[in-house]
Design an enzyme around this catalytic site. Sequence first.
Site, PDB file in Angstrom:
ATOM      1  N   GLU A 544       0.818  -1.290  -0.067  1.00 46.66           N
ATOM      2  CA  GLU A 544       0.012  -0.009   0.132  1.00 46.66           C
ATOM      3  C   GLU A 544       0.851   1.248  -0.181  1.00 46.66           C
ATOM      4  O   GLU A 544       1.981   1.498   0.770  1.00 46.66           O
ATOM      5  CB  GLU A 544      -0.857   0.048   1.178  1.00 46.66           C
ATOM      6  CG  GLU A 544      -1.896   1.159   1.066  1.00 46.66           C
ATOM      7  CD  GLU A 544      -2.784   1.320   2.414  1.00 46.66           C
ATOM      8  OE1 GLU A 544      -3.383   0.324   2.787  1.00 46.66           O
ATOM      9  OE2 GLU A 544      -2.931   2.155   2.967  1.00 46.66           O
ATOM     10  N   CYS A 546       0.163   5.664  -1.085  1.00 44.04           N
ATOM     11  CA  CYS A 546      -0.646   6.889  -1.476  1.00 44.04           C
ATOM     12  C   CYS A 546       0.106   8.176  -1.228  1.00 44.04           C
ATOM     13  O   CYS A 546       0.544   8.360   0.072  1.00 44.04           O
ATOM     14  CB  CYS A 546      -2.231   6.993  -1.275  1.00 44.04           C
ATOM     15  SG  CYS A 546      -2.495   7.195   0.496  1.00 44.04           S
ATOM     16  N   ASN A 574      12.622  -0.243  -3.713  1.00 41.82           N
ATOM     17  CA  ASN A 574      12.008  -1.446  -3.197  1.00 41.82           C
ATOM     18  C   ASN A 574      12.587  -2.524  -4.186  1.00 41.82           C
ATOM     19  O   ASN A 574      12.871  -3.825  -3.513  1.00 41.82           O
ATOM     20  CB  ASN A 574      10.560  -1.413  -2.816  1.00 41.82           C
ATOM     21  CG  ASN A 574      10.212  -0.807  -1.868  1.00 41.82           C
ATOM     22  OD1 ASN A 574      10.167  -1.531  -0.811  1.00 41.82           O
ATOM     23  ND2 ASN A 574       9.735   0.553  -1.893  1.00 41.82           N
TER      24      ASN A 574
END
Length: 703
Positions: A544, A546, A574
Amino acid sequence: MDSSTNSLPAAMQFSPLLKKTAPMPILTALSSSQSLNIIRGDFPPSSKETFFRLLTAQLFIICFPTGVDPVNPSLRTSGCSDKRCPAKPPRGRYAEWNRTSRHLIRVIKPRRTPLHPSAPFPRGTAGHVIGAEGEGSAAPAFSGPGIGAVQLPAGALCAGRAGSGPALLLLPLAFRERMMWPRRAGALGWWLLLLRLAHGVTGGRPCSPKRFGRDALVCVCNSTYCDTHEPVSLPPAGFFVRYETSKSGKRLERSQGAFRRQAAPPDLVLVLEETQRYQTVKGFGGSVTDAASINILSLTPDTQNHLLRSYFAEDGIEYNMIRTPMGSCDFSTRPYSYADWPEDYELEKFSLAMEDLKMKIPVIQRAKAMSKKPISLLASPWTSPIWMKTNNDWKGRGFLKGEAGSKIHKAWANYFVRFLDEYAKYNLTFWAITAENEPTAGMIANYPFQCLGFTPEQQRDFIAFDLGPALANSSHKDIRLIILDDNRVQLPHWAKVVLSEDSEARRYIHGIGLHWYLDFIAPIEDTVAPTHQLFPDYFLLFTEACTGSLFWEQAVVLGSWDRGNRYSRSILANLNQNVIGWVDWNLALDLEGGPNWVKNYVDSPIIVDVGSDTFYKQPMFYHMAHFSKFIPEGSRRIGVSIVQRYGSCHLEYVALIRPDGAAVVVVLNRTGKTIPFGLSDKMGLIVTEIPPNSIQTYLWKRE
C-alpha cells in the site's frame, strides 16, 4: 479496422464530395475527442471545422501502393510545386486553424533514394486539406508506384490513390523525429518497420492534455476518447526501444535505436551484470476499495471501460495485481463487517455486503476479463466485527477478546475462510491474504477509522493457533499468508518475533507486507534490507502507498509531477532491495480524494470528475506504467554496476531479465538537467541521454 459508419457520431457522416469520386481508403487518426482508433474506408466526416478542431496530434504518414517494393521506390506526386503553391493557406472554414499552422501539408519532393526514417524532413511544398462540401482541393495523390511522406499538422489527413488502391500506414510524428534508426540497418531494418506497421501495429492514442498550472499536466479521458498504449513489442536483435515520460509533457513516448559495438562510451555507463541474480518479480497493481468502485461505477459505461482498460488491458498499463479490503475500511461510506450479529461464533449469518456484491466483485470481474495476463488477488481485513473487539468499536485502540486459541480467535480465523469461500462463488480466487492491515493502528488510542490491534507476539500466536490451521484445513490451503502489512519502521523487529526459529506460525507464513507512510523516518537499508538477509525464504511485497496522506499535504494535487516521482523512487528502491511487487492504494478517487467516511482524503493515479463524466490520468499513473507494462510477472532482477569518469551518479535505476529473455531497464532522472549515459550489455552499448525530470524504460532482445 472498422470501416462501418453505423457507430460513428453524427458529426462524422460520409462526405458527399468524396462519394462522387472513386472509392479510396482513407486513414485518419483521432487524438482527443472521438472514440475511434483508425477509420478505414470512405472519408467519413461531413466535417466542418469542428472535425479538424478535434484532431490535435501531429502525424507522420507513409502512403505506398499495395505490392510495391518500398526499398527502392521512384516517387511521382501530383499537386502544386514550390512556385505554384499559394504563399498562404487557403481561406475559408479553416482560416482560424490556419493561423497556427502555415502549411496544412508539407510533401517530400520526389526522390529515387529510399525514404529514411532518420533523414531530415524537408519543408517541401504546401498543399491543401481535403475539404468538406467542396472546400479545398485534393490531397497529394501518388500517381505511380513508390513511397511518399507527408507531415501533417493537427487536423490534416493523408489520402493516396493508385490503380489497386494504396496501403496507408501511420506513424506518430514524434516516432519519426526521435527514432535513432541506424543507417547501416539498410533495407532489412526498413522492411521490418514496414512489415510491423502492415500488421496493424500503429501505436496508441496520444494523451489529451490538460494543465492545472505550469508544470501540472493530466491526460483527460471521457466516454469518447482516452489515450492508449500499443502492446509491448520487441525490436529485432541489435536494436532497442525506449519509452519516456517527462515533466515537460511526454507520456510513454516510444523511440527506437541501435546498439553500437564500436563507440566511445559516455562518462556514465550502467553495466548489466547478468550473473548477479536476485528476486523474481510478482507484479504491480492497485486496490479496488469501496471508494474506487463508487467512482468507477459513477461514470457512464463507455467511460468506465476506458478507465478499467487503462489499468488492465493490453493497450493500458497492464496491472496484474489487485488488493481489496475484506470488509469496510476508511475508503468506504460506512463501517461494516460480514458478521455484525453478536455472539455468532459459527458465523451462521455471515454474508457479503452490498458493497461487495454490487461494486467490488463486478469491478474485479471486469478487470480480469479485460486483462490478457493472470491477475493475482490480495485481500486484507481492517477490522473484525465489533462484538469480537475489546473496545466494542470500529476505531480506536482495540484487540480481539480473549487469547489465541479462544472461541473468538477461532471465529475470526474462520471469518477469513468464509470470505474466501464467498468470493470463490463468483470465480474470484485469491493469491494471498494478509493477517491484518496495519496491526499497529489498533494499538493507538483514538485511531480515527477501522483497525484491529496486534502486537507481533499476538499476531504470531493468532497465526500459529487459529488462522494458520484454519486456512490449512480449508479449500484455500494454497493461499499465501502475509504478515505485518504495515509500515517498514516495524522491521526487522516484527519479522524477528513472528518468524523466530521457535515460532509455530512460521510454517504457515509466506511473505511480509510493507506500507510506505513512515518511510521518511525508516531508511530502507535499515529495515527491509536486514529483514531479507535474516529471512530470505519469505518474500517482501509492497502492499500500500498513496500521496496526500500526511496532515500537512493537500489531498489531491492534479498533475503533480513530484508525486509521480515519489512513486517511481519508491518502486526502484524497493525492487533494488528484493521486494517482489508494488501495489498502489485506490485505483480511482474523486476530486476531493474520496469518498471516505472519516474524511481521510488522499490522492490517486486516476481522479474522477463525475459531473463531467471525465477522469484524469495523473503523472503517478504513467510512472506506474513504466514498471507494470514492461516488467511482467516472472521477471528476474539482475545486478547493475556503474562505470563513470568523474562525479556521482544522479540516476536511479533497476535492470531485469524478462521471462522472454529480453532485458528491461528503468531509469529515473529527478534532476533539472539532461544526463548523458550508456547502457552496456552483451549486445553492445546503447549511447543515450535522459532529459531533466523524466523516467525512461528500455527494452531489447538479448539473443
